[in-house]
Design a protein around this motif. Sequence first.
Motif, PDB file in Angstrom:
ATOM      1  N   ALA A 241       8.834 118.448 -13.750  1.00 58.70           N
ATOM      2  CA  ALA A 241      10.247 118.248 -14.061  1.00 58.70           C
ATOM      3  C   ALA A 241      11.040 117.791 -12.843  1.00 58.70           C
ATOM      4  O   ALA A 241      12.114 117.192 -12.985  1.00 58.70           O
ATOM      5  CB  ALA A 241      10.844 119.530 -14.635  1.00 58.70           C
ATOM      6  N   LEU A 242      10.494 118.025 -11.660  1.00 60.91           N
ATOM      7  CA  LEU A 242      11.193 117.643 -10.421  1.00 60.91           C
ATOM      8  C   LEU A 242      10.628 116.369  -9.793  1.00 60.91           C
ATOM      9  O   LEU A 242      11.083 115.965  -8.709  1.00 60.91           O
ATOM     10  CB  LEU A 242      11.110 118.786  -9.405  1.00 60.91           C
ATOM     11  CG  LEU A 242      11.933 120.041  -9.732  1.00 60.91           C
ATOM     12  CD1 LEU A 242      11.536 121.182  -8.822  1.00 60.91           C
ATOM     13  CD2 LEU A 242      13.430 119.749  -9.606  1.00 60.91           C
ATOM     14  N   LEU A 243       9.664 115.721 -10.413  1.00 62.90           N
ATOM     15  CA  LEU A 243       8.999 114.568  -9.807  1.00 62.90           C
ATOM     16  C   LEU A 243       9.987 113.466  -9.423  1.00 62.90           C
ATOM     17  O   LEU A 243       9.956 112.943  -8.306  1.00 62.90           O
ATOM     18  CB  LEU A 243       7.944 114.002 -10.761  1.00 62.90           C
ATOM     19  CG  LEU A 243       6.624 114.768 -10.871  1.00 62.90           C
ATOM     20  CD1 LEU A 243       5.752 114.138 -11.944  1.00 62.90           C
ATOM     21  CD2 LEU A 243       5.890 114.780  -9.539  1.00 62.90           C
ATOM     22  N   ALA A 244      10.845 113.066 -10.355  1.00 60.29           N
ATOM     23  CA  ALA A 244      11.765 111.954 -10.086  1.00 60.29           C
ATOM     24  C   ALA A 244      12.812 112.341  -9.049  1.00 60.29           C
ATOM     25  O   ALA A 244      13.162 111.540  -8.164  1.00 60.29           O
ATOM     26  CB  ALA A 244      12.437 111.506 -11.387  1.00 60.29           C
ATOM     27  N   ILE A 245      13.320 113.557  -9.144  1.00 61.01           N
ATOM     28  CA  ILE A 245      14.327 114.018  -8.182  1.00 61.01           C
ATOM     29  C   ILE A 245      13.754 114.023  -6.772  1.00 61.01           C
ATOM     30  O   ILE A 245      14.365 113.530  -5.815  1.00 61.01           O
ATOM     31  CB  ILE A 245      14.829 115.422  -8.576  1.00 61.01           C
ATOM     32  CG1 ILE A 245      15.777 115.331  -9.779  1.00 61.01           C
ATOM     33  CG2 ILE A 245      15.534 116.103  -7.403  1.00 61.01           C
ATOM     34  CD1 ILE A 245      17.103 114.654  -9.487  1.00 61.01           C
ATOM     35  N   ARG A 246      12.555 114.578  -6.602  1.00 58.82           N
ATOM     36  CA  ARG A 246      11.949 114.658  -5.270  1.00 58.82           C
ATOM     37  C   ARG A 246      11.666 113.277  -4.698  1.00 58.82           C
ATOM     38  O   ARG A 246      11.744 113.053  -3.493  1.00 58.82           O
ATOM     39  CB  ARG A 246      10.659 115.477  -5.349  1.00 58.82           C
ATOM     40  CG  ARG A 246      10.911 116.974  -5.469  1.00 58.82           C
ATOM     41  CD  ARG A 246       9.633 117.737  -5.754  1.00 58.82           C
ATOM     42  NE  ARG A 246       9.836 119.178  -5.629  1.00 58.82           N
ATOM     43  CZ  ARG A 246       9.032 120.096  -6.157  1.00 58.82           C
ATOM     44  NH1 ARG A 246       7.964 119.707  -6.865  1.00 58.82           N
ATOM     45  NH2 ARG A 246       9.280 121.372  -6.003  1.00 58.82           N
ATOM     46  N   ALA A 247      11.312 112.321  -5.587  1.00 57.34           N
ATOM     47  CA  ALA A 247      10.958 110.984  -5.116  1.00 57.34           C
ATOM     48  C   ALA A 247      12.177 110.151  -4.742  1.00 57.34           C
ATOM     49  O   ALA A 247      12.117 109.353  -3.798  1.00 57.34           O
ATOM     50  CB  ALA A 247      10.145 110.263  -6.190  1.00 57.34           C
TER      51      ALA A 247
END
Length: 504
Positions: free
Chosen positions: A359-365
């Motif tokens: 769920a955090l993949l896009a935010i972290r990237a």
Amino acid sequence: MSTTEAGRPVLSAAGITKGFFGVEVLHGVSLEVHSGTVHGLVGENGAGKSTLMKIIAGVHQRDSGELRINGELVDFSHPVEAERAGVATVFQEFNLLPDRTVAQNVFLGREPHKWGIVDVAAMKRRTQELLDELDVTGITPDAKVGWLTVAEQQIVEIIKALSVDAKVISMDEPTAALSDNEVAVLYRVIDTLKAKGVAIIYVSHRLQEIFDLCDEITVLKDGSLVAGRPRDEFDHASLVRAMVGRPISAFFPEPEPGTTIGEPLLEVNGGGNEQLEGIGLELREGEILGVSGLQGSGRTELLEALFGSQPFTRGAFRLAGKSGRINSARQGVRQGLALVTEDRKGTGLALSQSIADNALLAIRAVFPSRTARVKTEVPAILESLEIISRGLDQEVRALSGGNQQKVVLAKWLATSPRIVLLDEPTRGIDVGAKVAVYRLIRSLARRGVGILLVSSELPEVLGMADRILVMADGRIAGELPPGSSEEEVLSLATGTEAQVVTEQ
């Protein structure tokens, strides 16, 4: 072919029960499968289809009930025993060795021998005979399996089944990863198998395939048998009601109260790249813009161009009234776009990571500085999507297809997008999960998010879209208003209707 014409059942299951860790997941399920017929097995995720298939395949042992092959009681403790009895299963995840040839895979562990060594010539000859029996061209016994398409690998699995003289072949979601042309090849192979007297158990979430192919349909719900009767005694509405306990009219929810279509969010005029030409479109706040067309028409390429992963190289582009261009996926995310890709396992998820991490993949990237704040919001986002799991630390690979798709959606909701591009968002998920996705789409529209919805399922586009763009050969062939028919969409998609119909 009716069951009467087909003769006695080649496989019969009576009162099958199965439990895991004290929880019963199959409750006295029965079915009969006749030679030379296709028997559809349908139900939502968790209905018990996979468990029943694995019992028939010898992967699991039943707790009670009877399983018979040609009238003889059988009790499989291993898949090899099922194969010896003439029962083969083609699972979604193929059991093939990519570095070996077609012939080597077909006879893996059962290689013919001559004078103490593997008789390669006999193995190739028999493989070619099996390919010829199914009228399959384009595959040779010497071809490396890793070089084959998904559809061709599936045919190799079917050839393996025939090589052990299978009387029953179970197929689990056989078209999930196939193009339209490859589906047509599979249909033809199934017709050939029927003509040879093979019985087929066919599991699919694609209800049109069930009606196209199956002679009998068994419906499971929550581990119990709901209905089992000839296909002609069902229509789409009654089959959906049997599967989910609600009418088909509840499939596509009405717009939520307060939903309004506002100002333009995205405008393209004369957009083009190597795959697209002359693209002109407008997407507004709160609007669901459907995109239809045949396989290869440019639907996916359109979303990738808008998102920036395969950007437009010409044409005018405006985002929220401002001119500019999106030249990369990262830039697309920064501009408030989200792309839910067609291949959730290949490009949408990190399968070995947890639900929370996905769920955090896009935010972290793209927005690493927001990670700490968004991390506190993730539980609420996941809860709103009603994801069924053991907890947020569970690996995504262990979830059902519908719940995996919800995790993909959660990943993008965490970025607070203004525009959501959906490419086949309900492919491979069950009816109940589809309805949950439709409700989420309606909720996003009410919040003013612009939605671009690409789908191969025409009822989905017609049931959800405020307007419909139809693509053909990398161009927009026309625009249709809500309430249009499937025939009108197909006419534009196939080029048999030159008139462009728009809502005034």
